[in-house]
Structure formats: structure tokens, C-alpha cells
Scaffold this motif. Structure first.
Motif, PDB file in Angstrom:
ATOM      1  N   PHE A  43       0.810  -1.210   0.000  1.00  0.00           N
ATOM      2  CA  PHE A  43       0.000   0.000   0.000  1.00  0.00           C
ATOM      3  C   PHE A  43       0.848   1.267   0.000  1.00  0.00           C
ATOM      4  O   PHE A  43       0.384   2.313  -0.473  1.00  0.00           O
ATOM      5  CB  PHE A  43      -0.947  -0.006   1.205  1.00  0.00           C
ATOM      6  CG  PHE A  43      -2.220  -0.749   0.957  1.00  0.00           C
ATOM      7  CD1 PHE A  43      -3.347  -0.089   0.490  1.00  0.00           C
ATOM      8  CD2 PHE A  43      -2.302  -2.121   1.159  1.00  0.00           C
ATOM      9  CE1 PHE A  43      -4.526  -0.779   0.247  1.00  0.00           C
ATOM     10  CE2 PHE A  43      -3.472  -2.817   0.922  1.00  0.00           C
ATOM     11  CZ  PHE A  43      -4.595  -2.138   0.459  1.00  0.00           C
ATOM     12  N   VAL A  44       2.073   1.188   0.494  1.00  0.00           N
ATOM     13  CA  VAL A  44       2.925   2.376   0.494  1.00  0.00           C
ATOM     14  C   VAL A  44       3.564   2.589  -0.873  1.00  0.00           C
ATOM     15  O   VAL A  44       3.497   3.690  -1.444  1.00  0.00           O
ATOM     16  CB  VAL A  44       3.998   2.267   1.591  1.00  0.00           C
ATOM     17  CG1 VAL A  44       5.062   3.354   1.402  1.00  0.00           C
ATOM     18  CG2 VAL A  44       3.357   2.398   2.962  1.00  0.00           C
ATOM     19  N   TYR A  45       4.178   1.540  -1.438  1.00  0.00           N
ATOM     20  CA  TYR A  45       4.973   1.713  -2.644  1.00  0.00           C
ATOM     21  C   TYR A  45       4.207   1.470  -3.940  1.00  0.00           C
ATOM     22  O   TYR A  45       4.591   1.977  -4.986  1.00  0.00           O
ATOM     23  CB  TYR A  45       6.198   0.794  -2.589  1.00  0.00           C
ATOM     24  CG  TYR A  45       7.191   1.219  -1.540  1.00  0.00           C
ATOM     25  CD1 TYR A  45       7.929   2.383  -1.696  1.00  0.00           C
ATOM     26  CD2 TYR A  45       7.366   0.486  -0.368  1.00  0.00           C
ATOM     27  CE1 TYR A  45       8.827   2.800  -0.727  1.00  0.00           C
ATOM     28  CE2 TYR A  45       8.267   0.895   0.606  1.00  0.00           C
ATOM     29  CZ  TYR A  45       8.993   2.048   0.415  1.00  0.00           C
ATOM     30  OH  TYR A  45       9.872   2.456   1.379  1.00  0.00           O
ATOM     31  N   ILE A  46       3.126   0.709  -3.901  1.00  0.00           N
ATOM     32  CA  ILE A  46       2.348   0.459  -5.115  1.00  0.00           C
ATOM     33  C   ILE A  46       1.128   1.375  -5.176  1.00  0.00           C
ATOM     34  O   ILE A  46       0.866   2.029  -6.191  1.00  0.00           O
ATOM     35  CB  ILE A  46       1.902  -1.018  -5.186  1.00  0.00           C
ATOM     36  CG1 ILE A  46       3.116  -1.945  -5.078  1.00  0.00           C
ATOM     37  CG2 ILE A  46       1.143  -1.274  -6.484  1.00  0.00           C
ATOM     38  CD1 ILE A  46       4.144  -1.756  -6.168  1.00  0.00           C
ATOM     39  N   PHE A  47       0.384   1.445  -4.064  1.00  0.00           N
ATOM     40  CA  PHE A  47      -0.848   2.225  -4.054  1.00  0.00           C
ATOM     41  C   PHE A  47      -0.723   3.542  -3.292  1.00  0.00           C
ATOM     42  O   PHE A  47      -1.699   4.288  -3.199  1.00  0.00           O
ATOM     43  CB  PHE A  47      -1.991   1.414  -3.426  1.00  0.00           C
ATOM     44  CG  PHE A  47      -2.241   0.100  -4.095  1.00  0.00           C
ATOM     45  CD1 PHE A  47      -2.397   0.013  -5.461  1.00  0.00           C
ATOM     46  CD2 PHE A  47      -2.310  -1.070  -3.355  1.00  0.00           C
ATOM     47  CE1 PHE A  47      -2.629  -1.197  -6.082  1.00  0.00           C
ATOM     48  CE2 PHE A  47      -2.548  -2.292  -3.963  1.00  0.00           C
ATOM     49  CZ  PHE A  47      -2.707  -2.354  -5.333  1.00  0.00           C
ATOM     50  N   SER A  52      -3.155   8.069  -1.047  1.00  0.00           N
ATOM     51  CA  SER A  52      -2.954   9.287  -0.267  1.00  0.00           C
ATOM     52  C   SER A  52      -3.916  10.389  -0.679  1.00  0.00           C
ATOM     53  O   SER A  52      -4.169  11.311   0.104  1.00  0.00           O
ATOM     54  CB  SER A  52      -1.510   9.779  -0.419  1.00  0.00           C
ATOM     55  OG  SER A  52      -1.224  10.087  -1.785  1.00  0.00           O
ATOM     56  N   ALA A  53      -4.480  10.295  -1.892  1.00  0.00           N
ATOM     57  CA  ALA A  53      -5.456  11.291  -2.330  1.00  0.00           C
ATOM     58  C   ALA A  53      -6.751  11.192  -1.532  1.00  0.00           C
ATOM     59  O   ALA A  53      -7.548  12.132  -1.517  1.00  0.00           O
ATOM     60  CB  ALA A  53      -5.757  11.118  -3.812  1.00  0.00           C
ATOM     61  N   ALA A  60      -2.486  15.184   0.566  1.00  0.00           N
ATOM     62  CA  ALA A  60      -1.469  14.401   1.259  1.00  0.00           C
ATOM     63  C   ALA A  60      -0.523  13.756   0.258  1.00  0.00           C
ATOM     64  O   ALA A  60      -0.864  13.523  -0.904  1.00  0.00           O
ATOM     65  CB  ALA A  60      -2.126  13.336   2.122  1.00  0.00           C
ATOM     66  N   ASP A  61       0.694  13.456   0.712  1.00  0.00           N
ATOM     67  CA  ASP A  61       1.646  12.749  -0.135  1.00  0.00           C
ATOM     68  C   ASP A  61       1.930  11.387   0.475  1.00  0.00           C
ATOM     69  O   ASP A  61       1.276  10.960   1.428  1.00  0.00           O
ATOM     70  CB  ASP A  61       2.931  13.557  -0.312  1.00  0.00           C
ATOM     71  CG  ASP A  61       3.586  13.916   1.026  1.00  0.00           C
ATOM     72  OD1 ASP A  61       3.260  13.258   2.040  1.00  0.00           O
ATOM     73  OD2 ASP A  61       4.401  14.832   1.067  1.00  0.00           O
ATOM     74  N   TYR A  65       0.683   9.314   3.957  1.00  0.00           N
ATOM     75  CA  TYR A  65      -0.057   8.056   3.926  1.00  0.00           C
ATOM     76  C   TYR A  65       0.654   6.989   4.752  1.00  0.00           C
ATOM     77  O   TYR A  65      -0.002   6.132   5.354  1.00  0.00           O
ATOM     78  CB  TYR A  65      -0.247   7.573   2.492  1.00  0.00           C
ATOM     79  CG  TYR A  65      -1.188   6.401   2.392  1.00  0.00           C
ATOM     80  CD1 TYR A  65      -2.521   6.534   2.788  1.00  0.00           C
ATOM     81  CD2 TYR A  65      -0.761   5.159   1.943  1.00  0.00           C
ATOM     82  CE1 TYR A  65      -3.399   5.465   2.725  1.00  0.00           C
ATOM     83  CE2 TYR A  65      -1.630   4.087   1.877  1.00  0.00           C
ATOM     84  CZ  TYR A  65      -2.946   4.243   2.264  1.00  0.00           C
ATOM     85  OH  TYR A  65      -3.811   3.188   2.212  1.00  0.00           O
ATOM     86  N   ILE A  66       1.982   7.023   4.790  1.00  0.00           N
ATOM     87  CA  ILE A  66       2.720   6.094   5.657  1.00  0.00           C
ATOM     88  C   ILE A  66       2.297   6.306   7.106  1.00  0.00           C
ATOM     89  O   ILE A  66       2.003   5.352   7.832  1.00  0.00           O
ATOM     90  CB  ILE A  66       4.237   6.282   5.499  1.00  0.00           C
ATOM     91  CG1 ILE A  66       4.698   5.852   4.105  1.00  0.00           C
ATOM     92  CG2 ILE A  66       4.989   5.481   6.568  1.00  0.00           C
ATOM     93  CD1 ILE A  66       6.164   6.116   3.846  1.00  0.00           C
ATOM     94  N   ALA A  67       2.239   7.574   7.527  1.00  0.00           N
ATOM     95  CA  ALA A  67       1.829   7.878   8.894  1.00  0.00           C
ATOM     96  C   ALA A  67       0.398   7.414   9.140  1.00  0.00           C
ATOM     97  O   ALA A  67       0.078   6.918  10.222  1.00  0.00           O
ATOM     98  CB  ALA A  67       1.960   9.374   9.166  1.00  0.00           C
ATOM     99  N   TYR A  68      -0.461   7.555   8.131  1.00  0.00           N
ATOM    100  CA  TYR A  68      -1.865   7.177   8.295  1.00  0.00           C
ATOM    101  C   TYR A  68      -2.031   5.672   8.390  1.00  0.00           C
ATOM    102  O   TYR A  68      -2.827   5.169   9.196  1.00  0.00           O
ATOM    103  CB  TYR A  68      -2.679   7.714   7.112  1.00  0.00           C
ATOM    104  CG  TYR A  68      -4.160   7.410   7.212  1.00  0.00           C
ATOM    105  CD1 TYR A  68      -5.010   8.259   7.908  1.00  0.00           C
ATOM    106  CD2 TYR A  68      -4.702   6.260   6.639  1.00  0.00           C
ATOM    107  CE1 TYR A  68      -6.363   7.984   8.026  1.00  0.00           C
ATOM    108  CE2 TYR A  68      -6.050   5.973   6.758  1.00  0.00           C
ATOM    109  CZ  TYR A  68      -6.878   6.834   7.440  1.00  0.00           C
ATOM    110  OH  TYR A  68      -8.215   6.551   7.560  1.00  0.00           O
ATOM    111  N   ILE A  69      -1.298   4.920   7.601  1.00  0.00           N
ATOM    112  CA  ILE A  69      -1.548   3.487   7.469  1.00  0.00           C
ATOM    113  C   ILE A  69      -0.897   2.652   8.568  1.00  0.00           C
ATOM    114  O   ILE A  69      -1.386   1.565   8.904  1.00  0.00           O
ATOM    115  CB  ILE A  69      -1.073   2.993   6.079  1.00  0.00           C
ATOM    116  CG1 ILE A  69      -1.722   1.655   5.731  1.00  0.00           C
ATOM    117  CG2 ILE A  69       0.432   2.868   6.030  1.00  0.00           C
ATOM    118  CD1 ILE A  69      -1.348   1.137   4.354  1.00  0.00           C
TER     119      ILE A  69
END
Length: 263
Positions: A43-47, A52-53, A60-61, A65-69
Motif C-alpha cells: 500500500f505504500v509503494y504500489i498504491f 494518499s489522495a 497528502a503525499d 499516507y505512511i503515517a496514516y496506514i
């Protein structure tokens, strides 16, 4: 020797037994652990750029999204790792090990306690590993205080205890290890339909109640608030209520199944 000291001694013995089994047969733990790690990387590197949109109003970038997930992935790690407890208990039942323990002069509850404590320790070790991977790919929690970190760890441990009791009950209720693994699959699937990957309010209207009224979402939102400083609101007490309720339910279910007369 008092009843309490007997219980502690026998539970410690059963805990050592379960930890030795986990060390000698690590493939199951590794397989269950790889699921959240692979989902994190996927989810971080592919999606990540696309997903993040869906947070932060579309501004968000990937780092956001890393922080969110990560809080969701940590909760998913708990759900996936405790499946090992269900399989381990069911294996002991099918092989007659627990039946033999019932006939021995040991504290009756120590057999289950050994599985529960051993599983919780494995979950905590898994969380450390997944957390290390998250930090390596860019997760940071710069605003969290020491007290908030302690509260986050306590929530993770309490949630792990609650799901472990449920998993032990599943293992005792299953006829074999394969059935136990299948019965415990919702513990992995529920985080997928929670707020782990996208906010619940961005989901279709008919689907939002499913995401909101389940144990993972309030726990994830509480962990997110503790580590990232977002609004916790009513999610904090909901998470505690879910943990205590699931712990009580799992404990009553497991002890009832364990104490019933074998057929």
C-alpha cells in the motif's frame, strides 16, 4: 504451597512449553507476520500515491499516507499473529495433549494461560518487527509524548490480550488445526474493512456502518490519535470497551470449552 503459587508455577511451565514450540516451529509465525508487512509495503509503494489522495482532503503525499496506514497495520499484525494461538490450541486438542494435561496434577487453568501469555508475547515481538519496518520506510511520530507512547503500547497489549482469548476459544471449538485457521480468518479480514487504509467517511454510505461499528476502527483511530496527534473523540473509550468486552467473552468461552467433559 498456596493455590496462587501453584497456578503461577504451572502457568510458567506451560508458557515455556509454548515458547519452545514457537521457537522450534517458526514458520507459522513468519507466515502470519509476512501478511501485514507485505500489505504495508504494497500500500505504500504500489498504491501509496493513489491512496494518499483519499486522506487530508486530497493534499497528502506518500509520507502522510505512511503515517496514516501504520496504526492500522499494527492492529492488523495483532489480528494475524493471534491466529497462531487458535491453531496451536486446536493442535493440542486434536493430538490429545490437552486431554492428558487434564489428568495430570497441575493447575487446570495453567494450560490455557500458557497459550494466552505465550501468544501475547509473540504478538508484541511481531509488533516490534513491523514497527521497525515502518520506521525504516519513513514512519515518524515526532509529536507523541512519552505518556502517549506508553498509552499506545498499553492499547496494543490490551487489544492483543482480547483477540488472543477469542482465538483460544476458536481453537478449542475447532475439530482440527485447519478448521481453527479458517475460523480465525475474520481476525485478518476485519481490519481490511475498517479505517486502516482509508477514512471510514470516504466509503460508500451503506458500507460506513460496517467499518465504524466493529472493534478495529476505534482502536485504530485511538492509536492514530496517540501517535500522530489526531482527534480521538469517543474512539478511546469505545476501544477500551471493545477490549474488555472481547476479553471477558473470550475468557468465558475458552474456560467453558476447556472445562466441559470430553466426549
Amino acid at each position: 504451597m498456596t493455590s496462587l503459587s501453584l497456578a503461577v508455577r504451572d502457568s510458567s511451565t506451560m508458557l515455556r512449553r509454548n515458547l519452545l514450540h514457537a521457537r522450534r516451529y517458526p514458520s507459522m509465525t513468519l507466515n502470519l507476520l509476512l501478511t501485514p508487512i507485505m500489505l504495508l509495503l504494497l500500500f505504500v509503494y504500489i498504491f501509496g500515491d493513489v491512496m494518499s489522495a483519499g486522506i487530508g482532503g486530497g493534499g497528502a503525499d506518500r509520507s502522510d499516507y505512511i503515517a496514516y496506514i501504520v496504526p492500522g497495520i499494527l492492529m492488523m499484525t495483532i489480528g494475524s499473529t493471534v491466529i497462531g494461538a487458535a491453531v496451536s490450541v486446536s493442535t493440542d486438542m486434536a493430538e490429545g495433549v490437552i486431554a492428558r494435561f487434564r489428568t495430570m496434577a497441575i493447575h487446570r487453568g495453567s494450560v490455557i494461560m500458557g497459550h494466552v501469555v505465550g501468544s501475547v508475547l509473540q504478538v508484541l515481538a511481531s509488533l516490534v518487527l513491523v514497527g521497525a519496518v515502518a520506521v525504516a520506510i519513513g514512519f515518524r511520530s515526532t509529536n507523541a509524548t512519552a505518556l502517549e507512547w506508553l498509552a499506545a503500547f498499553g492499547l496494543l497489549a490490551l487489544f492483543a490480550l482480547a483477540l488472543t482469548w477469542i482465538a483460544v476459544g476458536m481453537g478449542l471449538a475447532s475439530p482440527n488445526a485447519e478448521a481453527a485457521g479458517n475460523m480465525a480468518m475474520p481476525l485478518i479480514l476485519l481490519p481490511l474493512i475498517s479505517s486502516a487504509f482509508i477514512p471510514a467517511d470516504t466509503m460508500p454510505g451503506w458500507f460506513q456502518p460496517i467499518a465504524e461499528y466493529q472493534p478495529f476502527t476505534p482502536a485504530i483511530e485511538t492509536l492514530r490519535g496517540l501517535l500522530l496527534g489526531t482527534e480521538i473523540g469517543h474512539n478511546g473509550w469505545l476501544a477500551i470497551v471493545w477490549c474488555l468486552g472481547l476479553s471477558a467473552l473470550g475468557y468465558r468461552w475458552s474456560t467453558a470449552l476447556f472445562n466441559r467433559d470430553p466426549k
